[in-house]
Motif scaffolding. Sequence first.
Motif, PDB file in Angstrom:
ATOM      1  N   ALA A 227       9.065   8.782   9.250  1.00 20.89           N
ATOM      2  CA  ALA A 227       8.544   7.489   8.784  1.00 20.89           C
ATOM      3  C   ALA A 227       7.871   7.613   7.418  1.00 20.89           C
ATOM      4  O   ALA A 227       7.981   6.709   6.584  1.00 20.89           O
ATOM      5  N   LYS A 228       7.189   8.729   7.172  1.00 23.06           N
ATOM      6  CA  LYS A 228       6.481   8.877   5.897  1.00 23.06           C
ATOM      7  C   LYS A 228       7.454   8.946   4.712  1.00 23.06           C
ATOM      8  O   LYS A 228       7.119   8.509   3.607  1.00 23.06           O
ATOM      9  N   TYR A 229       8.667   9.460   4.949  1.00 23.96           N
ATOM     10  CA  TYR A 229       9.676   9.492   3.886  1.00 23.96           C
ATOM     11  C   TYR A 229      10.209   8.085   3.596  1.00 23.96           C
ATOM     12  O   TYR A 229      10.484   7.747   2.445  1.00 23.96           O
ATOM     13  N   VAL A 230      10.341   7.291   4.660  1.00 27.26           N
ATOM     14  CA  VAL A 230      10.766   5.894   4.505  1.00 27.26           C
ATOM     15  C   VAL A 230       9.714   5.116   3.731  1.00 27.26           C
ATOM     16  O   VAL A 230      10.034   4.329   2.834  1.00 27.26           O
ATOM     17  N   ILE A 231       8.439   5.348   4.063  1.00 26.88           N
ATOM     18  CA  ILE A 231       7.331   4.679   3.369  1.00 26.88           C
ATOM     19  C   ILE A 231       7.310   5.077   1.898  1.00 26.88           C
ATOM     20  O   ILE A 231       7.153   4.225   1.014  1.00 26.88           O
ATOM     21  N   LEU A 232       7.477   6.374   1.617  1.00 26.89           N
ATOM     22  CA  LEU A 232       7.509   6.855   0.235  1.00 26.89           C
ATOM     23  C   LEU A 232       8.661   6.204  -0.537  1.00 26.89           C
ATOM     24  O   LEU A 232       8.467   5.731  -1.664  1.00 26.89           O
ATOM     25  N   LEU A 233       9.844   6.159   0.072  1.00 25.41           N
ATOM     26  CA  LEU A 233      11.008   5.559  -0.580  1.00 25.41           C
ATOM     27  C   LEU A 233      10.782   4.077  -0.847  1.00 25.41           C
ATOM     28  O   LEU A 233      11.134   3.569  -1.920  1.00 25.41           O
ATOM     29  N   PHE A 234      10.159   3.399   0.103  1.00 25.63           N
ATOM     30  CA  PHE A 234       9.867   1.968  -0.042  1.00 25.63           C
ATOM     31  C   PHE A 234       8.912   1.731  -1.213  1.00 25.63           C
ATOM     32  O   PHE A 234       9.120   0.831  -2.030  1.00 25.63           O
TER      33      PHE A 234
ATOM     34  N   ILE B  10      10.749   2.383  -4.584  1.00 18.35           N
ATOM     35  CA  ILE B  10      11.701   1.323  -4.958  1.00 18.35           C
ATOM     36  C   ILE B  10      10.985   0.028  -5.304  1.00 18.35           C
ATOM     37  O   ILE B  10      11.192  -0.554  -6.381  1.00 18.35           O
ATOM     38  N   VAL B  11      10.136  -0.439  -4.389  1.00 20.14           N
ATOM     39  CA  VAL B  11       9.508  -1.763  -4.533  1.00 20.14           C
ATOM     40  C   VAL B  11       8.432  -1.780  -5.616  1.00 20.14           C
ATOM     41  O   VAL B  11       8.420  -2.654  -6.488  1.00 20.14           O
ATOM     42  N   SER B  12       7.530  -0.813  -5.563  1.00 24.71           N
ATOM     43  CA  SER B  12       6.375  -0.829  -6.470  1.00 24.71           C
ATOM     44  C   SER B  12       6.619  -0.071  -7.771  1.00 24.71           C
ATOM     45  O   SER B  12       6.384  -0.603  -8.858  1.00 24.71           O
ATOM     46  N   TRP B  13       7.109   1.162  -7.669  1.00 21.37           N
ATOM     47  CA  TRP B  13       7.212   2.002  -8.858  1.00 21.37           C
ATOM     48  C   TRP B  13       8.420   1.656  -9.723  1.00 21.37           C
ATOM     49  O   TRP B  13       8.325   1.678 -10.942  1.00 21.37           O
ATOM     50  N   THR B  14       9.547   1.325  -9.094  1.00 22.90           N
ATOM     51  CA  THR B  14      10.767   1.045  -9.860  1.00 22.90           C
ATOM     52  C   THR B  14      10.841  -0.403 -10.325  1.00 22.90           C
ATOM     53  O   THR B  14      11.082  -0.679 -11.511  1.00 22.90           O
TER      54      THR B  14
ATOM     55  N   SER C 246      -3.235  -0.749   0.326  1.00 21.14           N
ATOM     56  CA  SER C 246      -3.468   0.693   0.313  1.00 21.14           C
ATOM     57  C   SER C 246      -4.695   1.105   1.126  1.00 21.14           C
ATOM     58  O   SER C 246      -5.829   0.863   0.712  1.00 21.14           O
ATOM     59  N   PRO C 247      -4.500   1.759   2.284  1.00 25.78           N
ATOM     60  CA  PRO C 247      -5.649   2.212   3.085  1.00 25.78           C
ATOM     61  C   PRO C 247      -6.439   3.317   2.408  1.00 25.78           C
ATOM     62  O   PRO C 247      -7.643   3.456   2.606  1.00 25.78           O
ATOM     63  N   TRP C 248      -5.759   4.136   1.581  1.00 24.80           N
ATOM     64  CA  TRP C 248      -6.489   5.220   0.893  1.00 24.80           C
ATOM     65  C   TRP C 248      -7.322   4.696  -0.255  1.00 24.80           C
ATOM     66  O   TRP C 248      -8.342   5.275  -0.596  1.00 24.80           O
ATOM     67  N   ASP C 249      -6.912   3.576  -0.864  1.00 25.82           N
ATOM     68  CA  ASP C 249      -7.762   2.939  -1.878  1.00 25.82           C
ATOM     69  C   ASP C 249      -9.029   2.385  -1.225  1.00 25.82           C
ATOM     70  O   ASP C 249     -10.118   2.452  -1.794  1.00 25.82           O
ATOM     71  N   VAL C 250      -8.871   1.834  -0.031  1.00 29.43           N
ATOM     72  CA  VAL C 250     -10.032   1.344   0.741  1.00 29.43           C
ATOM     73  C   VAL C 250     -10.951   2.514   1.060  1.00 29.43           C
ATOM     74  O   VAL C 250     -12.170   2.427   0.886  1.00 29.43           O
TER      75      VAL C 250
ATOM     76  N   GLU D  18      -3.584  13.666  16.926  1.00 25.99           N
ATOM     77  CA  GLU D  18      -4.180  14.516  15.894  1.00 25.99           C
ATOM     78  C   GLU D  18      -3.432  14.345  14.574  1.00 25.99           C
ATOM     79  O   GLU D  18      -2.225  14.426  14.515  1.00 25.99           O
ATOM     80  N   ARG D  19      -4.212  14.079  13.515  1.00 27.50           N
ATOM     81  CA  ARG D  19      -3.658  13.868  12.171  1.00 27.50           C
ATOM     82  C   ARG D  19      -2.554  12.797  12.178  1.00 27.50           C
ATOM     83  O   ARG D  19      -1.474  12.989  11.614  1.00 27.50           O
ATOM     84  N   PHE D  20      -2.848  11.691  12.807  1.00 21.99           N
ATOM     85  CA  PHE D  20      -1.886  10.587  12.972  1.00 21.99           C
ATOM     86  C   PHE D  20      -1.286  10.148  11.638  1.00 21.99           C
ATOM     87  O   PHE D  20      -0.067  10.085  11.474  1.00 21.99           O
ATOM     88  N   PHE D  21      -2.155   9.840  10.661  1.00 23.57           N
ATOM     89  CA  PHE D  21      -1.682   9.381   9.355  1.00 23.57           C
ATOM     90  C   PHE D  21      -0.889  10.481   8.648  1.00 23.57           C
ATOM     91  O   PHE D  21       0.172  10.235   8.076  1.00 23.57           O
ATOM     92  N   CYS D  22      -1.420  11.697   8.692  1.00 21.50           N
ATOM     93  CA  CYS D  22      -0.787  12.833   8.004  1.00 21.50           C
ATOM     94  C   CYS D  22       0.593  13.121   8.578  1.00 21.50           C
ATOM     95  O   CYS D  22       1.532  13.434   7.844  1.00 21.50           O
ATOM     96  N   ARG D  23       0.734  13.019   9.883  1.00 23.42           N
ATOM     97  CA  ARG D  23       2.008  13.310  10.543  1.00 23.42           C
ATOM     98  C   ARG D  23       3.080  12.277  10.222  1.00 23.42           C
ATOM     99  O   ARG D  23       4.220  12.629   9.899  1.00 23.42           O
ATOM    100  N   TYR D  24       2.716  11.000  10.319  1.00 19.04           N
ATOM    101  CA  TYR D  24       3.739   9.961  10.340  1.00 19.04           C
ATOM    102  C   TYR D  24       3.751   9.004   9.146  1.00 19.04           C
ATOM    103  O   TYR D  24       4.792   8.414   8.866  1.00 19.04           O
ATOM    104  N   LEU D  25       2.642   8.829   8.453  1.00 17.37           N
ATOM    105  CA  LEU D  25       2.558   7.729   7.497  1.00 17.37           C
ATOM    106  C   LEU D  25       2.276   8.132   6.055  1.00 17.37           C
ATOM    107  O   LEU D  25       2.445   7.304   5.154  1.00 17.37           O
ATOM    108  N   CYS D  26       1.859   9.359   5.802  1.00 19.52           N
ATOM    109  CA  CYS D  26       1.362   9.730   4.477  1.00 19.52           C
ATOM    110  C   CYS D  26       2.485   9.921   3.449  1.00 19.52           C
ATOM    111  O   CYS D  26       3.245  10.896   3.526  1.00 19.52           O
TER     112      CYS D  26
END
Length: 219
Positions: free
Chosen positions: A111-118, A121-125, A135-139, A171-179
């Motif tokens: 899932a984290k690779y899908v999020i990165l690709l999204f 494409i959407v924001s950076w490109t 952005s949860p990390w900005d919060v 354990e490390r939910f965000f790191c495992r799946y979403l980061c």
Amino acid sequence: MAKKIKKSQVLRHIVQLIMFFALPGLYAMAFNETKTVYKMIIEGNFNFLQAFPSLIEFVAVMLVTILIGRWFCGWICAFGAYNDLIYFIAKKVFKGKFKIDEKADSILKYAKYVILLFIIIVSWTFGSSILESTSPWDVFGQITNVSTIVNNLLIGLILLVLITIGAAFIERFFCRYLCPLGAVFSIISKVGIMKINKPKADCGKCRACTMNCSMGLPL
């Protein structure tokens, strides 16, 4: 060996604690600089020497990843430390450990690779601003600035709450799946210099190391 591992874990948590208070926004800075590098490359105006002063965090983090793997995630990232802290507290409160199915875990890690690709494409490109308030990390990096969070990062705050709930059970939910930055590190670390060497060819079959790994990585 167990004592050595324990000592390294104590040292890791001390470093995490220091970075948690000293540089809570380092994750956001490194990710934003990753965006800067990507945009400079696709726009054809990448000049490393000229850009270096504004890319110090990015360069340092990527060099560490190439040399010794995903050390940033386990030792320096304040957001990773936050996930560890939430899980530690929840484990003490609920007196148990939630087990996620091995197959589901291996699928969800993509899932984290899908999020990165999204994001790429959407924001950076295409330069869409649709993700600016999500952005949860900005919060996390501005957690004491309540007015800014409520006015500009409300969706990000909601996501941070959901991530906190997930981190309490996995354990490390965000790191495992979403980061998404973790996805970048995972790709970069493939060319890393330091590797884990198995003492025997059949090591890993018992899954003892995987069960004790905070990221559930197969050996």
